[in-house]
Design an enzyme around this catalytic site. Sequence first.
Site, mmCIF file in Angstrom:
data_model
loop_
_atom_site.group_PDB
_atom_site.id
_atom_site.type_symbol
_atom_site.label_atom_id
_atom_site.label_comp_id
_atom_site.label_asym_id
_atom_site.label_seq_id
_atom_site.Cartn_x
_atom_site.Cartn_y
_atom_site.Cartn_z
ATOM 1 N N ASP A 194 47.592 53.643 14.864
ATOM 2 C CA ASP A 194 48.994 54.044 15.013
ATOM 3 C C ASP A 194 49.158 55.422 14.374
ATOM 4 O O ASP A 194 48.449 55.750 13.406
ATOM 5 C CB ASP A 194 49.925 53.050 14.314
ATOM 6 N N CYS A 233 51.170 62.490 34.275
ATOM 7 C CA CYS A 233 52.350 61.787 33.755
ATOM 8 C C CYS A 233 53.624 62.295 34.413
ATOM 9 O O CYS A 233 53.632 63.332 35.085
ATOM 10 C CB CYS A 233 52.422 61.952 32.236
ATOM 11 N N ASP A 269 54.830 47.185 10.015
ATOM 12 C CA ASP A 269 54.173 47.477 8.752
ATOM 13 C C ASP A 269 55.028 46.868 7.651
ATOM 14 O O ASP A 269 56.216 46.620 7.839
ATOM 15 C CB ASP A 269 54.022 48.997 8.566
ATOM 16 N N CYS A 308 46.864 66.244 33.732
ATOM 17 C CA CYS A 308 47.678 65.070 33.404
ATOM 18 C C CYS A 308 48.524 64.672 34.598
ATOM 19 O O CYS A 308 49.046 65.525 35.313
ATOM 20 C CB CYS A 308 48.586 65.405 32.216
ATOM 21 N N CYS A 336 54.374 65.943 33.656
ATOM 22 C CA CYS A 336 53.479 66.928 34.284
ATOM 23 C C CYS A 336 53.588 66.932 35.797
ATOM 24 O O CYS A 336 53.273 67.942 36.439
ATOM 25 C CB CYS A 336 52.039 66.670 33.842
ATOM 26 N N HIS A 375 55.072 62.997 27.459
ATOM 27 C CA HIS A 375 53.715 63.499 27.745
ATOM 28 C C HIS A 375 52.739 63.189 26.600
ATOM 29 O O HIS A 375 51.615 62.717 26.824
ATOM 30 C CB HIS A 375 53.754 65.014 27.991
#
Length: 373
Positions: free
Chosen positions: A267, A307, A93, A305, A310, A336
């Site tokens: 974002d 991931c 940015d 989940c 998890c 997560h």
Amino acid sequence: MAVRYELIKTCKQTGARLGKLHTPHGTIDTPVFMPVGTQATVKTMSPEELKAMGAGIILSNTYHLFLRPGHEIVREAGGLHGFMNWDRAILTDSGGFQVFSLSNLRKITEEGVSFRSHLNGEKLFIGPEEATQIQNALGADIFMAFDECAPYPAEYDYVQKSMERTTRWAERCLKAHTRPNEQALFGIVQGGMYHDLRAQSAKDLVSMDFPGYAIGGLSVGEPFSLMYEVLESTVPLLPTNKPRYLMGVGSPDALIDGAIRGIDMFDCVLPTRIARNGTCMTSQGRLVIRNAKYARDFTPLDPNCDCYTCKNYTRAYIRHLVKSEETFGIRLTTYHNLHFLVKLMENVRQAIAEDRLQDFRDQFFAQYGLGED
Ligand SMILES: CNc1nc2c(CCNCC3CCCCC3)c3nc(N)[nH]c(=O)c3cc2[nH]1
Ligand SMILES: [Zn+2]
């Protein structure tokens, strides 16, 4: 051509698009959520973990890196990619938004913005040329024009003057851009909540033929309904063969509703920021892990989940770490939350491919609304 957008298809149920963003550091499927790495790191995450969760593009920032360590050091390190050992895509940015949200004693003129560093009070200046030169040094694949994000609410004539100046600044950024074949400069549409000013801003920027367009000046405290109204009137004015980036958005529901209105890139600091105080995004809504009810809860953060967090840790353990201020705890919640949004966008892309994004939205909202807010 530094960055090329390829439109794959448009969802028949909504206006959402499935696309590919080709960059010198890999191709990104869109719509995409981009993790934020303000100071050349996505807080507590390693590049390997970001890749493991499927992140193909991350954000960093002109304002922060200009102040510390200084863009010349980053340039000598081989740009941001070399400095932070990240070989996928990066977007920076332009710093305008951060000058207004972080620094004090600032003064805005046609030339640019004078401000005091929020770190040591040093008097500094950034204008379109400086912002472009800094981003050239940082070497991001995509970088943003220097703009003013008008405050909300703001009077019509203030927003008009600000938007017109932002358009002149965009022109100056184009002139100062030295490597258009390696880095893509995106224009940022402004105009506050005024549809005629938004249309003027979009028209003027499109006439400068940027490789992509951001929609700025939103997610600044306005009601969601107003943000969506502005999107519905602005997005159709942008070329369909260029990517659209809605800056600073957002929460899971806003990602879905933004994609439905034709946004390709998002974002937001939310997933990483709330993770640091132990708040987790789950398919059943937000979960505040410090809550006593999780003390003996030996199930994963999110039963749906898959991931790393998890698959290997329980709510009880993560609650213990967060309450004990053990850094590993916020690493697990950050991993997560980022995985949750990256995965959500995978599901959004799948729904677009199968022309059922509205159905996906309805079922996601029904489940998500169950959590604590
Ligand atoms: C949260 N809402 C919101 N954010 C906006 C942002 C910032 C988007 N996020 C960038 C990251 C922030 C952390 C450091 C790394 C870069 C905006 N940026 C610009 N240039 N112009 C906006 O109108 C503009 C408007 C925004 N609205
Ligand atoms: Zn998880």
